[in-house]
Design a protein around this motif. Structure first.
Motif, PDB file in Angstrom:
ATOM      1  N   SER A 153      14.900  18.339  -2.242  1.00  0.00           N
ATOM      2  CA  SER A 153      14.027  18.782  -3.331  1.00  0.00           C
ATOM      3  C   SER A 153      12.766  19.379  -2.737  1.00  0.00           C
ATOM      4  O   SER A 153      12.571  19.355  -1.517  1.00  0.00           O
ATOM      5  CB  SER A 153      13.666  17.608  -4.252  1.00  0.00           C
ATOM      6  N   SER A 154      11.910  19.925  -3.598  1.00  0.00           N
ATOM      7  CA  SER A 154      10.660  20.523  -3.118  1.00  0.00           C
ATOM      8  C   SER A 154       9.671  19.465  -2.651  1.00  0.00           C
ATOM      9  O   SER A 154       8.686  19.771  -1.982  1.00  0.00           O
ATOM     10  CB  SER A 154      10.030  21.378  -4.218  1.00  0.00           C
ATOM     11  N   THR A 155       9.934  18.222  -3.012  1.00  0.00           N
ATOM     12  CA  THR A 155       9.109  17.098  -2.556  1.00  0.00           C
ATOM     13  C   THR A 155       9.776  16.453  -1.347  1.00  0.00           C
ATOM     14  O   THR A 155      10.975  16.149  -1.374  1.00  0.00           O
ATOM     15  CB  THR A 155       8.946  16.048  -3.662  1.00  0.00           C
ATOM     16  N   SER A 156       9.015  16.232  -0.294  1.00  0.00           N
ATOM     17  CA  SER A 156       9.573  15.620   0.916  1.00  0.00           C
ATOM     18  C   SER A 156      10.020  14.189   0.624  1.00  0.00           C
ATOM     19  O   SER A 156       9.284  13.406   0.021  1.00  0.00           O
ATOM     20  CB  SER A 156       8.535  15.617   2.041  1.00  0.00           C
ATOM     21  N   ILE A 157      11.219  13.876   1.052  1.00  0.00           N
ATOM     22  CA  ILE A 157      11.767  12.531   0.874  1.00  0.00           C
ATOM     23  C   ILE A 157      12.090  11.970   2.252  1.00  0.00           C
ATOM     24  O   ILE A 157      12.784  12.618   3.042  1.00  0.00           O
ATOM     25  CB  ILE A 157      13.021  12.548  -0.002  1.00  0.00           C
ATOM     26  N   THR A 158      11.572  10.773   2.529  1.00  0.00           N
ATOM     27  CA  THR A 158      11.751  10.146   3.842  1.00  0.00           C
ATOM     28  C   THR A 158      12.596   8.888   3.719  1.00  0.00           C
ATOM     29  O   THR A 158      12.415   8.093   2.798  1.00  0.00           O
ATOM     30  CB  THR A 158      10.394   9.787   4.469  1.00  0.00           C
ATOM     31  N   ARG A 159      13.512   8.723   4.649  1.00  0.00           N
ATOM     32  CA  ARG A 159      14.297   7.495   4.734  1.00  0.00           C
ATOM     33  C   ARG A 159      14.056   6.875   6.112  1.00  0.00           C
ATOM     34  O   ARG A 159      14.369   7.471   7.131  1.00  0.00           O
ATOM     35  CB  ARG A 159      15.778   7.807   4.538  1.00  0.00           C
ATOM     36  N   GLN A 160      13.463   5.673   6.106  1.00  0.00           N
ATOM     37  CA  GLN A 160      13.169   4.976   7.352  1.00  0.00           C
ATOM     38  C   GLN A 160      14.403   4.204   7.828  1.00  0.00           C
ATOM     39  O   GLN A 160      15.161   3.656   7.017  1.00  0.00           O
ATOM     40  CB  GLN A 160      12.002   3.999   7.152  1.00  0.00           C
ATOM     41  N   ASN A 161      14.564   4.172   9.149  1.00  0.00           N
ATOM     42  CA  ASN A 161      15.644   3.381   9.757  1.00  0.00           C
ATOM     43  C   ASN A 161      16.991   3.673   9.108  1.00  0.00           C
ATOM     44  O   ASN A 161      17.732   2.763   8.736  1.00  0.00           O
ATOM     45  CB  ASN A 161      15.325   1.881   9.670  1.00  0.00           C
ATOM     46  N   ILE A 162      17.305   4.950   8.979  1.00  0.00           N
ATOM     47  CA  ILE A 162      18.566   5.319   8.336  1.00  0.00           C
ATOM     48  C   ILE A 162      19.747   4.888   9.189  1.00  0.00           C
ATOM     49  O   ILE A 162      20.826   4.606   8.686  1.00  0.00           O
ATOM     50  CB  ILE A 162      18.586   6.834   8.036  1.00  0.00           C
ATOM     51  N   LEU A 163      19.545   4.814  10.508  1.00  0.00           N
ATOM     52  CA  LEU A 163      20.533   4.247  11.420  1.00  0.00           C
ATOM     53  C   LEU A 163      19.871   3.995  12.769  1.00  0.00           C
ATOM     54  O   LEU A 163      18.750   4.445  13.020  1.00  0.00           O
ATOM     55  CB  LEU A 163      21.763   5.155  11.576  1.00  0.00           C
ATOM     56  N   THR A 164      20.550   3.262  13.651  1.00  0.00           N
ATOM     57  CA  THR A 164      20.038   2.949  14.984  1.00  0.00           C
ATOM     58  C   THR A 164      21.019   3.452  16.037  1.00  0.00           C
ATOM     59  O   THR A 164      22.207   3.129  15.988  1.00  0.00           O
ATOM     60  CB  THR A 164      19.824   1.432  15.161  1.00  0.00           C
ATOM     61  N   LEU A 165      20.511   4.236  16.976  1.00  0.00           N
ATOM     62  CA  LEU A 165      21.338   4.754  18.060  1.00  0.00           C
ATOM     63  C   LEU A 165      21.148   3.885  19.296  1.00  0.00           C
ATOM     64  O   LEU A 165      20.010   3.664  19.731  1.00  0.00           O
ATOM     65  CB  LEU A 165      20.946   6.198  18.381  1.00  0.00           C
ATOM     66  N   PRO A 166      22.215   3.360  19.897  1.00  0.00           N
ATOM     67  CA  PRO A 166      22.083   2.505  21.085  1.00  0.00           C
ATOM     68  C   PRO A 166      21.609   3.293  22.298  1.00  0.00           C
ATOM     69  O   PRO A 166      21.732   4.526  22.352  1.00  0.00           O
ATOM     70  CB  PRO A 166      23.502   1.971  21.288  1.00  0.00           C
ATOM     71  N   ALA A 167      21.072   2.578  23.276  1.00  0.00           N
ATOM     72  CA  ALA A 167      20.613   3.197  24.525  1.00  0.00           C
ATOM     73  C   ALA A 167      21.800   3.744  25.308  1.00  0.00           C
ATOM     74  O   ALA A 167      22.943   3.336  25.110  1.00  0.00           O
ATOM     75  CB  ALA A 167      19.862   2.173  25.361  1.00  0.00           C
ATOM     76  N   LYS A 168      21.509   4.678  26.211  1.00  0.00           N
ATOM     77  CA  LYS A 168      22.564   5.228  27.056  1.00  0.00           C
ATOM     78  C   LYS A 168      23.136   4.140  27.962  1.00  0.00           C
ATOM     79  O   LYS A 168      22.520   3.088  28.180  1.00  0.00           O
ATOM     80  CB  LYS A 168      22.025   6.384  27.894  1.00  0.00           C
ATOM     81  N   THR A 169      24.302   4.391  28.526  1.00  0.00           N
ATOM     82  CA  THR A 169      24.962   3.423  29.388  1.00  0.00           C
ATOM     83  C   THR A 169      24.351   3.429  30.789  1.00  0.00           C
ATOM     84  O   THR A 169      23.558   4.309  31.138  1.00  0.00           O
ATOM     85  CB  THR A 169      26.467   3.728  29.509  1.00  0.00           C
TER      86      THR A 169
END
Length: 216
Positions: A153-169
């Motif tokens: 939409s024309s209004t900014s919409i934020t979603r916090q912590n939508i997912l977590t990416l693990p650290a590299k190996t």
């Protein structure tokens, strides 16, 4: 192995106890040892595409875009982000949309079902965690879900912590679940009173921010 660990503890204790008088003597003679500690920060490295494309296809024509063949009303070329950092990252997303100048279309706040008289498109952002950047590995949701998706939409919409990416190996590779594929999808009114034309279109900004997380 247990004996070596136990011996190490004993040696540490002996060193601590025997070092105390020497330290006191040094202090009394005016000598001191300075120890400087530096802060070792983790390496943060994330790959994020700089641009992407989205198409409004109200008449559901057969469209081929790169690896995507579709008759959907809202078609985007899916893209991916990847975490190559030394720590896990929480992903935050802000989505903002604007209608092209000169267009009389609007952005709907709910699915249109393809019906209605207003020239309107319902567009939403979807992101899915994956073990690979390969589009064949992701299963998109069959319909809009307010708990998982972000409306454009024309209004900014934020979603916090939508997912977590693990650290590299430890082998310096992207870990399982270290990728996230995203796209724009939705629907549009097929035959509005004001017909669709070449002036109609949207620009969407998807802003990612990443928060480093502790391993613990």
């Amino acid at each position: 192995m247990k004996e070596k660990q136990f011996l190490g503890v004993i040696l540490t204790l002996v060193l601590l106890f025997t070092a105390q008088p020497a330290a006191m003597a040094a202090a009394n003679n005016g000598y001191a040892t300075e120890i400087e500690a530096d802060c070792r920060l983790p390496l943060i490295q994330v790959t994020v595409p700089s641009s992407n494309a989205v198409y409004i296809n109200p008449f559901q024509l057969a469209v081929s875009i790169g690896e995507v063949d579709s008759t959907a009303q809202i078609i985007s070329t899916p893209a991916s982000i990847a975490n190559k950092s030394e720590v896990p990252l929480a992903v935050n997303v802000t989505v903002t949309g604007t209608v092209n100048e000169g267009s009389d279309m609007t952005l709907a706040s709910a699915p249109t079902g393809g019906t209605g008289t207003d020239k309107s498109a319902f567009v939403y952002f979807e992101i899915k965690q994956s073990n690979s950047s390969d589009l064949e590995t992701v299963q998109w949701e069959p319909a809009y879900n307010a708990a998982k998706h972000i409306i454009v939409s024309s209004t900014s919409i934020t979603r916090q912590n939508i997912l977590t990416l693990p650290a590299k190996t430890l082998d310096d590779e992207v870990a399982e679940g270290g990728y996230a594929l995203f796209r724009l999808t939705g629907d549009a009114v097929k035959n509005p009173a004001s017909q669709w034309d070449s002036r109609d279109g949207i620009n969407v900004t998807v802003a990612f921010t990443f928060t480093p997380l502790s391993y613990c």
